[in-house]
Design a protein around this motif. Sequence first.
Motif, PDB file in Angstrom:
ATOM      1  N   ILE A 165       0.846  -1.194   0.000  1.00 28.78           N
ATOM      2  CA  ILE A 165       0.000   0.000   0.000  1.00 28.78           C
ATOM      3  C   ILE A 165       0.882   1.247   0.000  1.00 28.78           C
ATOM      4  CG2 ILE A 165      -1.760   1.292   1.269  1.00 28.78           C
ATOM      5  CD1 ILE A 165      -2.748  -1.397   2.355  1.00 28.78           C
ATOM      6  N   GLU A 166       0.618   2.159  -0.908  1.00 30.09           N
ATOM      7  CA  GLU A 166       1.478   3.329  -1.079  1.00 30.09           C
ATOM      8  C   GLU A 166       1.051   4.503  -0.195  1.00 30.09           C
ATOM      9  OE1 GLU A 166       1.487   4.233  -5.214  1.00 30.09           O
ATOM     10  OE2 GLU A 166       2.562   2.392  -5.782  1.00 30.09           O
ATOM     11  N   GLU A 167      -0.227   4.685   0.028  1.00 24.91           N
ATOM     12  CA  GLU A 167      -0.684   5.829   0.817  1.00 24.91           C
ATOM     13  C   GLU A 167      -0.274   5.623   2.275  1.00 24.91           C
ATOM     14  OE1 GLU A 167      -2.393   8.922   2.711  1.00 24.91           O
ATOM     15  OE2 GLU A 167      -2.962   6.877   3.253  1.00 24.91           O
ATOM     16  N   PRO A 168       0.541   6.511   2.854  1.00 26.59           N
ATOM     17  CA  PRO A 168       1.148   6.270   4.179  1.00 26.59           C
ATOM     18  C   PRO A 168       0.150   5.992   5.294  1.00 26.59           C
ATOM     19  CG  PRO A 168       2.197   8.127   3.092  1.00 26.59           C
ATOM     20  CD  PRO A 168       1.005   7.783   2.267  1.00 26.59           C
ATOM     21  N   GLU A 169      -0.920   6.760   5.374  1.00 27.36           N
ATOM     22  CA  GLU A 169      -1.860   6.593   6.482  1.00 27.36           C
ATOM     23  C   GLU A 169      -2.576   5.253   6.397  1.00 27.36           C
ATOM     24  OE1 GLU A 169      -3.977   7.593   9.978  1.00 27.36           O
ATOM     25  OE2 GLU A 169      -2.119   8.307   9.049  1.00 27.36           O
ATOM     26  N   LEU A 170      -2.997   4.892   5.207  1.00 26.25           N
ATOM     27  CA  LEU A 170      -3.670   3.610   5.041  1.00 26.25           C
ATOM     28  C   LEU A 170      -2.704   2.447   5.260  1.00 26.25           C
ATOM     29  CD1 LEU A 170      -5.920   4.345   1.932  1.00 26.25           C
ATOM     30  CD2 LEU A 170      -6.600   4.257   4.322  1.00 26.25           C
ATOM     31  N   ALA A 171      -1.462   2.625   4.794  1.00 26.43           N
ATOM     32  CA  ALA A 171      -0.462   1.577   5.003  1.00 26.43           C
ATOM     33  C   ALA A 171      -0.208   1.377   6.493  1.00 26.43           C
ATOM     34  CB  ALA A 171       0.835   1.951   4.287  1.00 26.43           C
ATOM     35  N   ARG A 172      -0.170   2.470   7.246  1.00 24.82           N
ATOM     36  CA  ARG A 172       0.072   2.378   8.689  1.00 24.82           C
ATOM     37  C   ARG A 172      -1.074   1.637   9.380  1.00 24.82           C
ATOM     38  NH1 ARG A 172      -1.527   4.693  13.151  1.00 24.82           N
ATOM     39  NH2 ARG A 172      -2.910   6.144  12.035  1.00 24.82           N
ATOM     40  N   LEU A 173      -2.301   1.956   8.997  1.00 26.16           N
ATOM     41  CA  LEU A 173      -3.456   1.304   9.605  1.00 26.16           C
ATOM     42  C   LEU A 173      -3.472  -0.188   9.271  1.00 26.16           C
ATOM     43  CD1 LEU A 173      -6.116   4.045   8.848  1.00 26.16           C
ATOM     44  CD2 LEU A 173      -5.286   3.386  11.111  1.00 26.16           C
ATOM     45  N   PHE A 174      -3.166  -0.509   8.036  1.00 26.16           N
ATOM     46  CA  PHE A 174      -3.160  -1.913   7.618  1.00 26.16           C
ATOM     47  C   PHE A 174      -2.068  -2.673   8.368  1.00 26.16           C
ATOM     48  CE2 PHE A 174      -3.539  -5.586   5.066  1.00 26.16           C
ATOM     49  CZ  PHE A 174      -4.651  -5.466   4.249  1.00 26.16           C
TER      50      PHE A 174
END
Length: 264
Positions: A165-174
């Motif tokens: 996942i490239e989008e930082p916030e979504l990657a962090r949540l995942f």
Amino acid sequence: MVKNWKVGTKLFAIVVVPIIALLALTYIGVQDRRAVASQAGRVGELTQFAAAAQDLATQIEYEGVYSVAYMASSNEVAGTELEEQRKKTDAALAEFNAQRDAVRPAEEGPLVADQLQSAEQRLKGLPTNRRSVDESQTDPTNTIETYVSTAKSVVDLNGTLAESIEEPELARLFQSFVNAERVTLAVSEQAMFATALTQAGFFPAQSVAQGRSRRRRRQRRHRLRHPGRQLPLGRRSAGRAGPGGSRSDGLREPGHAGAEAEGA
């Protein structure tokens, strides 16, 4: 502390943290207005697949606990529960496969594709694992390793998705969700060991095999030293030397009175 938990408590602990994390991921990740719409939409699809993968890993962990309880109790405990749990694992596997076909996670890159293939290879071994449990072809320690490795391959698949996942916030949540999965996998492994010890106090299959091996070695040594003579009954369970050179099997240690009479 885990060793003192009841089986139900251990099983509950396996699923609580990932479910909470998944709820947060589903709500925040998909609805996050800070994300690019197309990226958020794809993560929403991956979240559905990750949920199916997480449930499959959890059901495998459940099955591992019941399998170990069944084996460690010499097939006297958890037989009905194990049978029912296998049905739940199979249902979770069917949902996992359906989500895989719908979401096509392998399109996220070669690393995801490779980990998906690795997980699928592990999952194909479930029937063989179950046969080994039913027919006592292995011991609980190997069973634990097999079920933990299978569940881990599915959890690692979610981990590889998080890295894609490239989008930082979504990657962090995942990634937070994946970290929670890994914590519960570690708890489930402890639960399997604790369950085996609780049911039998030791691993019977392994202990029996070791005892048989020791007896065969003693019998071979006796035949070599005393051809044609039967092994004395007391020799069938070796004991340790006690006070005065006595042994728990009623024999005397060499160097004490009576040793010469034994060899006569």
